[in-house]
Design an enzyme around this catalytic site. Structure first.
Site, PDB file in Angstrom:
ATOM      1  N   ASP A 461      14.297 -12.465-110.205  1.00 30.88           N
ATOM      2  CA  ASP A 461      15.274 -12.932-109.223  1.00 30.88           C
ATOM      3  C   ASP A 461      16.689 -12.687-109.742  1.00 30.88           C
ATOM      4  O   ASP A 461      16.923 -12.517-110.947  1.00 30.88           O
ATOM      5  CB  ASP A 461      15.062 -14.421-108.941  1.00 30.88           C
ATOM      6  CG  ASP A 461      15.523 -14.838-107.555  1.00 30.88           C
ATOM      7  OD1 ASP A 461      16.225 -14.051-106.890  1.00 30.88           O
ATOM      8  OD2 ASP A 461      15.169 -15.960-107.136  1.00 30.88           O
ATOM      9  N   ASP A 531      14.775 -15.112 -98.274  1.00 29.99           N
ATOM     10  CA  ASP A 531      14.336 -16.477 -98.558  1.00 29.99           C
ATOM     11  C   ASP A 531      13.945 -17.223 -97.283  1.00 29.99           C
ATOM     12  O   ASP A 531      13.390 -18.329 -97.359  1.00 29.99           O
ATOM     13  CB  ASP A 531      15.455 -17.253 -99.261  1.00 29.99           C
ATOM     14  CG  ASP A 531      15.632 -16.827-100.710  1.00 29.99           C
ATOM     15  OD1 ASP A 531      14.713 -16.198-101.266  1.00 29.99           O
ATOM     16  OD2 ASP A 531      16.696 -17.117-101.291  1.00 29.99           O
TER      17      ASP A 531
END
Length: 714
Positions: A461, A531
């Site tokens: 990430d 997301d």
């Protein structure tokens, strides 16, 4: 063949089904025919399109402008092209800006590669414009190499990779591109451009959430979809700062310029040094945007190489169930439920390492927190694997928390400017991954984790862009080229993971879809598009994503998330069918699901495993759009034997039985009109021509909003 003289009228490159022909334009004075001094596109299209005059030919008459400003130039500098946008701006510091080069050499290998070289002896610059076809695809790579041949350092303000020319009619061009923001990435956007410039990009040190480094160009006189709409696609292969500009120019042409954006506005090129620009991938399809998407999908399967055969596991990720509250006993409870459903991989997300109780600490200190795993992290992983699950872990290697041990020991490793306070984004700072010592730390950290623990999946990430981007030391900002250095460090680490830990599946993520380009896709197995996992929001995100990228790269979860932008409720079936058009994952809190939901999920996962190969390896057809009552994604097996149709109701019903409504229909595209097909579930048979012309019927209700159909060719 190598020569310093101009060879035949054109150099021709050939892909699987297309042709790309290049010649030289201008003369020694910069106008008119003769010994050319810049590369020009002659024709780009289906094989055979080169047999005739160029569609980009023009009268060569100009007023208050130069021929170079109107030429379909493949790459041309400021100096030769002073007004309409150049691809290269170079100078000696403190002196005139501009390049006035001469053509010096061509080198062609068969019809798969071409190099054209140009020299400016006064400035001290050599430019090689390079072309290479990608085997088995309809993609051509374009890039440039710049070498300082003089004894003075050069200043490069613009260093685009290439320019792409498309002939259009008086109606102008339709530009399709992908726009958005965090949680709303890959929005399918179209603009009709008759004159002027459309420009977009990112200076966030990554492709970013607002735009993808991808676009498609069509003649506005053609329909926006359909088999009679030739479509040209361009994608920049760069994981740092970038821009794309679409210029609708006088005379009926469209010219796309694309390249990286230098940090602090310019980079310096020292004597003897060579700068290689990022590759620009250029694709053509005669079959509209949908046909172009399949060209990109085949290209990304080529990028995957042997790893394409690696089966993407059905994962469960515990983040939405626990967030930072990671405890071994709770994680194992979730893992048992996931295993019972048929999941194949359990991923522990953020919160597993020392000091990570919330987003204010821990980053950089990558050791499992013994308080969270009292029997040891090894023991915890063994317990997960005993359930029949592989184990995966979330990391954010580029980030550091100010309270971490790493920051206390190496405060000089972060991006920083002298006498300036660094901003914290998400309560964290960013490591300068362009530094070799930082790269060695990241490599050592990942090697230690993957070597010590039985980890088969890594989610990488990146949750913040660089802000105060400097490096301690005497070097100037221009001489550092920090953006390129960070990209090189990032790619080095990913390449190392591939080579050193080939068994590990790597997922790319940057706060969702903030870093998705072909350099990342070539080094990861899947990416995280957003997301936002809410059903109708995600439907739009995946609709845009599939126009540019392949299903086998698209990680998609089933969760309980409510819509940020379209909050209308959708069934669990809808969430599963939508997620099954990519790489299926589960991210919901399984502890809150009823027995009925769990049983339904197990059935969907079993169905996904049955069709996964068709979805990931077959041809994908997008049926309609999320703006229509019924949207679908059709996947056809490479041999045509099976057809998977994911059909989704976007909300509008037909009013029956109170009014005489009729079923909505999806007309299929990838079936053989002369064949017959049988529904594997109910045995009903359809003719291929019927499926193409009439389509499959769907009767929706508030309770029934999704179907997955599998047809077998008889």
């Amino acid at each position: 063949m190598s020569t310093t003289d101009r060879p035949l009228d054109r150099w021709v490159l050939r892909t699987a089904t297309t042709v790309y022909a290049v010649g030289l334009g201008g003369d020694g004075e910069g106008d008119g025919p003769g010994a050319g001094i810049w590369p020009e596109l002659a024709v780009w299209g289906p094989t055979g399109a080169e047999d005739g005059p160029s569609p980009l030919e023009w009268s060569r008459r100009t007023h208050f402008i130069t021929p170079a400003d109107l030429a379909p130039a493949e790459y041309i500098p400021h100096g030769l092209r002073p007004f309409n946008g150049a691809d290269l701006i170079a100078s000696r510091p403190g002196r005139e800006r501009g390049v006035w080069w001469r053509f010096t050499e061509a080198h062609q290998e068969d019809d798969t590669a071409l190099d054209l070289t140009f020299d400016d002896d006064v400035l001290g610059l050599r430019v090689t414009v390079r072309y290479a076809t990608v085997p088995g695809t309809d993609v051509i790579h374009r890039w440039s190499e710049l070498t300082c041949t003089g004894d003075e350092t050069l200043r490069l303000e613009r260093i685009d990779s290439a320019a792409v020319n498309v002939p259009v009619s008086a109606q102008g061009t339709r530009v399709t591109y992908l726009t958005g923001q965090w949680s709303q990435e890959f929005g399918f956007t179209q603009t009709q451009l008759t004159r002027g410039t459309l420009e977009f990009g990112s200076t966030q040190g990554a492709p970013g959430h607002a735009y993808a480094p991808w676009l498609a160009v069509q003649d506005a006189a053609h329909p926006d979809r359909g088999a009679d709409s030739p479509t040209y696609g361009i994608a920049l292969e760069w994981a740092g700062n970038w821009h794309m500009a679409v210029d609708a120019e006088p005379g009926g042409t469209v010219r796309v310029r694309a390249g990286r954006v230098p940090h602090e506005g310019a980079v310096l090129l020292a004597p003897g040094e060579t700068l290689v620009t990022p590759k620009l991938a250029c694709a053509f399809s005669p079959d509209g945007l949908d046909g172009l998407s399949r060209v990109w999908h085949r290209y990304e399967r080529h990028l995957a190489g042997d790893r394409l055969t690696r089966r993407r596991p059905v994962l469960y990720n515990s983040w939405e169930a626990t967030e930072f509250d990671v405890r071994a006993d709770h994680q194992l409870t979730l893992a048992r439920r996931a295993a019972d459903l048929g999941a194949e991989l359990f991923v522990v997300d953020d919160g597993w390492f020392t000091g990570r109780h919330d987003d204010t600490g821990g980053l950089g200190d990558w050791d499992p927190d013994p308080a969270l795993f009292p029997q040891g992290f090894d023991h915890f992983i063994d317990d997960v694997r005993a359930l029949g699950l592989d184990f995966g872990l979330w990391v954010e290697p580029e980030a550091v928390s100010p309270a971490s041990k790493l920051y206390a020991e190496h405060p000089d490793w972060i991006y920083q400017l002298p006498h300036r306070t660094g901003r914290r984004v998400r309560n964290q700072l960013l490591l300068d991954l362009g530094r070799e010592d930082v790269q060695e730390f990241v490599l050592g950290t990942l090697d230690r984790l993957l070597g010590r623990y039985d980890i088969s999946y890594l989610k990488w990430d990146m949750n913040r862009p660089p802000t105060e981007r400097g490096r301690p030391g005497p070097d100037t900002a221009e001489s550092l080229d920090l953006d390129a250095a960070h990209v090189a460090g990032y790619l080095r680490v990913l390449d190392h993971l591939r080579a050193r830990h080939p068994h590990v599946t790597v997922e790319g993520c940057a706060g969702g879809g903030g870093r998705i380009d072909h350099t990342t896709l070539a080094r990861t197995d899947v990416v995280w598009p957003s997301d936002n996992t809410a059903p109708l929001d995600r439907l739009r995100i995946q609709y845009g994503y599939l126009h540019a990228h392949a299903p086998h790269t698209m990680s998609s979860w089933v969760t309980d998330a409510q819509g940020l932008f379209d909050p209308r409720p959708r069934s669990l079936a809808f969430r599963f069918v939508n997620a099954m058009t990519g790489v299926l994952g589960i991210g919901a809190d399984l502890g809150t699901w009823s027995e009925e939901q769990l049983a339904s999920a197990a059935r969907w996962i079993a169905r996904y495993k049955d069709i996964q190969d068709v979805v990931h390896h077959g041809d994908t057809y997008v049926l309609g759009s999320p703006d229509e009552p019924t949207f679908g994604v059709e996947s056809v097996a490479p041999d045509g034997a099976r057809v998977v149709v994911a059909a989704l109701s976007t909300g509008r019903l037909d009013g029956s039985p109170l009014v005489p409504g009729r079923p909505d229909r999806l007309r299929l595209k990838g079936v053989d009109a002369g064949a017959r097909y049988r529904d594997e579930a109910d045995g009903k048979e359809y003719g291929g021509a019927h499926l193409r012309h009439v389509g499959l019927p769907f009767c929706w209700s508030a309770e029934h909003d999704a179907e997955l159909m599998v047809l077998r060719r008889l």
